[in-house]
Design a protein around this motif. Structure first.
Motif, PDB file in Angstrom:
ATOM      1  N   PRO A 234      45.670  77.325  27.913  1.00  0.00           N
ATOM      2  CA  PRO A 234      45.377  77.030  29.156  1.00  0.00           C
ATOM      3  C   PRO A 234      46.081  78.108  30.321  1.00  0.00           C
ATOM      4  CG  PRO A 234      46.852  75.288  27.816  1.00  0.00           C
ATOM      5  CD  PRO A 234      46.310  76.581  27.141  1.00  0.00           C
ATOM      6  N   ALA A 235      46.191  78.854  29.737  1.00  0.00           N
ATOM      7  CA  ALA A 235      46.783  80.131  31.089  1.00  0.00           C
ATOM      8  C   ALA A 235      45.496  80.693  31.315  1.00  0.00           C
ATOM      9  CB  ALA A 235      48.015  81.082  30.586  1.00  0.00           C
ATOM     10  N   ASP A 236      44.301  80.608  30.426  1.00  0.00           N
ATOM     11  CA  ASP A 236      43.144  81.663  30.507  1.00  0.00           C
ATOM     12  C   ASP A 236      41.959  81.011  31.276  1.00  0.00           C
ATOM     13  OD1 ASP A 236      44.089  83.604  28.912  1.00  0.00           O
ATOM     14  OD2 ASP A 236      43.191  82.726  27.396  1.00  0.00           O
ATOM     15  N   TYR A 237      42.806  79.459  32.455  1.00  0.00           N
ATOM     16  CA  TYR A 237      42.070  79.268  32.715  1.00  0.00           C
ATOM     17  C   TYR A 237      42.193  78.609  33.717  1.00  0.00           C
ATOM     18  CZ  TYR A 237      39.702  78.819  28.488  1.00  0.00           C
ATOM     19  OH  TYR A 237      39.369  79.957  27.322  1.00  0.00           O
ATOM     20  N   PRO A 238      43.031  79.309  35.217  1.00  0.00           N
ATOM     21  CA  PRO A 238      43.755  78.878  36.034  1.00  0.00           C
ATOM     22  C   PRO A 238      43.780  77.998  36.771  1.00  0.00           C
ATOM     23  CG  PRO A 238      43.694  81.198  36.420  1.00  0.00           C
ATOM     24  CD  PRO A 238      43.249  80.658  34.907  1.00  0.00           C
TER      25      PRO A 238
END
Length: 737
Positions: A234-238
């Protein structure tokens, strides 16, 4: 005197006619100049003003015209009940039959009065119904000049479809997108899609309305926040903080950031976080990138934006089963945790020549069956051959010594598996599913395809979503002989194939062997040919002892691998079967061939017996009218038919490489393609030791002859070279259906 008066009257009429003509031409010229001077803004304003429909008034006749010596505008108040004459209905000056008295007494300065009367209806009364008045006729064409009072330099904006509350955000979006910066989008196709999408909607925001999130935005945000369930980070899609965005600038920035995250998710969900070339040079899957235009159109118009974005994940059943198991491993699944109690070691002993089968019983066996996914005879307390085999598979997947004995070490491993390691294994397997084509099969054949799993050493034929047939296979040895991962199409089957030895085997194995024993190839039944350029080609003619057995399954590829029969059947009984030079050996090739032929040509009714009847010494190619896809995969984690997660040994180290890349990755750089050296089919000149039997004694092909790929899979576009003198021509292939 009368004649003089008559001449004078005639002269007056001529003079009046000339004057009327002059005034008419002057009025027309003035009208043209006024129209030419009208700016684009004036015309736009004029076009926006509603105008009455023209009245159906007939042209004036001589009887309609009466003398007027005052030439003043009629006081319309005298007849208020008359319908006003519409200005557009008055005929042009060239249409009016004028009389001398009319023209002579009508001053040109009266035209502005008529214009004023039209532009200020509150100050005028409806005119009388005489449509032939000269002042009406001359004033009407000049009416378009009325808006001249508006400033000519003021541009007129077209009507906008953007709600007033969203207009400030739209203006900011237009400024940001118009700047063509890469602050939000670093891919050219994504920037182009953004410009097209937002430009078509007048740059109105799609994720907010009057500052509040739309249903589509909520769906996209929910999908991005749940990316972990898809094996993504999820951190790749803020997700931007829309609640804190209270200004048009902040809302526009949040709008584009959410769109950028949506693009990243769709792209990586479909094609993977890392390109397959990052892992190894022996992987080749077809590219299937997402189209940003399609992503925008699909997600923003869907009834469920979250589901629309989720659709970019692999649709295959095996992927979805891994996703469910990932949730269980992370503690999100349901069901009680099964623990195997400590106890004595359990061992199964099969029947031998001098002893009977030994099957022990233990109350822990039902729990062991449940833990290992053995649904059949779930309550059986016997530690039989089935349970022992399941224990062996578990030990192999856990990289333990494979014994089939349930000892203390195995019980501990079953009860407390390396859960984090299993999660990592599932994650990289989900990632590899993203590399595969979305449609594994061919629709015209009932979505038929072949799928081979290297770590499981199995091959399956699938059709209409069901397994049609399966068999064991032998795959390549780890290292330089690893079987490549690829998707290709099987185009034909060769019965009684010739084995054209790959250059790597010729130069790395056979030629060094000839230095030790010049007769080794003859004893193996191999034929050596030396071409005029000094290169060497080694082959083995068709026959029972041929290294490819009786059948070869051809799906031409750059790695020069294929599936084939083998005379060494004993290797199929082994648990680990990575023994070949890269090609895949099939345990039951005659059955495999009949299955594929019946899928490709159902009317031919092939059977294994019919296939075996073709065995001989002449090559026979059986071409498929429609090629069948072949997918070579590397599944170290999969869910079996009983719903049990199966873990296999990472025989080629692909899992370890991918886990290391993901944990120490470089963000989006992992999506870049890495160039690898291509396979070489070169055959350098070689000096052979004395005593080596050469089949053609230097009379073979020159450097321009067919390469190894062409020898192996054929080159139909090229004519075969003529046979040298004294050499028998090569056997011609027989093409049948």
């Amino acid at each position: 005197m009368r004649d003089c008066l008559n001449h004078r009257a005639g002269f007056d009429r001529v003079l009046m006619t000339v004057a009327a003509t002059f005034l008419t031409v002057s009025a027309s010229s003035a009208l043209a100049q006024d129209q030419a001077r009208s700016s684009a803004a004036e015309l736009a304003i004029e076009a926006a003003i509603p105008r009455p429909e023209p009245a159906n008034v007939p042209p004036p006749t001589a009887s309609d015209i009466k003398l007027d010596t005052t030439a003043t505008v009629q006081d319309s108040a005298k007849e208020p009940t008359k319908e006003p004459v519409k200005a557009e209905a008055a005929p042009g000056p060239d249409k009016v039959e004028t009389k001398p008295s009319d023209v002579a007494t009508t001053p040109a300065s009266e035209a502005p009065k008529s214009e004023t009367a039209k532009s200020e209806p509150a100050k005028t009364e409806p005119a009388k119904s005489e449509p032939a008045k000269a002042d009406t006729a001359t004033a009407t064409p000049a009416a378009p000049a009325a808006p001249a009072a508006a400033p000519a330099a003021e541009p007129v904006k077209a009507a906008s479809n953007v709600p007033a509350a969203d207009q400030p955000v739209a203006d900011k979006l237009k400024d940001i997108i118009g700047a063509k910066t890469s602050r939000h989008f670093d891919r050219k196709n994504e920037r182009a899609a953004i410009e097209k999408f937002y430009g078509a909607r007048d740059f109105a925001p799609v994720w907010t309305q009057a500052g509040s999130l739309t249903a589509a935005a909520k769906g996209v945000i929910a999908r991005l926040k749940d990316a972990a369930s898809d094996g993504l980070n999820p951190a790749d899609y803020p997700v931007p903080d829309f609640a804190a965005a209270t200004t048009p600038d902040a809302l526009a920035d949040a709008e584009l950031k959410l769109t950028a995250s949506m693009f990243d998710y769709a792209r990586q969900a479909q094609s993977g976080r890392m390109h397959w070339s990052q892992v190894s040079g022996d992987i080749l899957y077809p590219e299937h990138p997402v189209d940003p235009n399609e992503v925008l159109a699909k997600v923003t118009t869907a009834a469920d934006a979250s589901a629309a974005l989720d659709s970019y994940n692999p649709p295959q059943k095996l992927y979805k089963e891994l996703k469910a198991k990932l949730a269980e491993l992370r503690g999100l699944g349901s069901g009680p945790v099964i623990e195997i109690a400590d106890g004595p070691a359990l061992k199964y002993t099969p029947a031998g020549k001098k002893q009977a089968e030994i099957v022990v019983e233990d109350p822990r066996v039902p729990q062991l069956r449940a833990k290992l996914g053995l649904a059949e005879n779930a309550g059986d307390t016997r530690y039989d051959a089935t349970v022992a085999e399941a224990v062996r598979k578990f030990q192999s997947g856990a990289e333990m010594k494979v014994t089939g004995i349930l000892d203390d070490k195995t019980v501990k491993a079953i009860n407390t598996p390396k859960r984090d390691k299993q999660i990592d294994t599932v994650l990289v397997n989900m990632e590899r599913w993203r590399w595969l084509p979305r449609d594994l099969g061919v629709p015209s054949l009932g979505d038929a395809y072949v799928i081979l799993n290297i770590p499981d050493y199995t091959l399956k034929v699938m059709q209409r979503g069901q397994q049609v047939w399966t068999t064991r296979v032998v795959t390549g040895k780890p290292g330089t002989h690893a079987t490549p991962l690829l998707t290709e199409t099987m185009k034909y089957i060769t019965v009684n194939p010739t084995w054209n030895v790959p250059p790597s085997i010729v130069y790395n194995e056979y030629l060094p062997a000839l230095q030790q024993d010049p007769t080794v190839l003859q004893r193996m039944g191999l034929k050596l040919e030396q071409n005029r350029d000094g290169s060497v080609h080694i082959s083995q003619p068709p026959g029972e002892a041929n290294a490819l057995g009786r059948i070869r399954f051809n799906f031409p590829n750059k790695f020069l691998v294929y599936q084939h029969d083998t005379p060494d059947k004993n290797l199929f009984a082994k648990e680990d079967r990575a023994f070949s030079h890269g090609c895949m050996r099939v345990q039951n090739p005659d059955q495999y061939a009949s299955i594929l032929l019946n899928i490709a040509m159902p009317n031919e009714k092939y059977t294994p017996e019919r296939v075996r009847s073709m065995y001989g010494r002449s090559e026979i190619d059986l071409k498929f009218p429609t090629p069948i896809p072949v997918n070579i995969t590397y599944q170290t984690a999969f869910v079996d038919d009983a719903g049990k997660l199966q873990i296999r040994k990472d025989v080629y180290g692909r899992d370890a490489t991918m886990i290391n890349i993901l944990k120490n990755g470089r963000g989006k750089d992992l999506e870049n393609v890495v160039a690898h050296s291509q396979p070489s089919y070169s055959r350098p000149a070689t000096t052979l030791p004395s005593g080596v039997a050469i089949a053609n004694n230097g009379g073979g092909f020159g450097s321009s002859g067919p390469n190894f790929f062409e020898r192996l899979f054929g080159a139909p576009a090229l004519a075969p070279p003529p046979a040298p003198v004294g050499r028998r021509p090569q056997q011609q292939r027989v093409f049948t259906r």
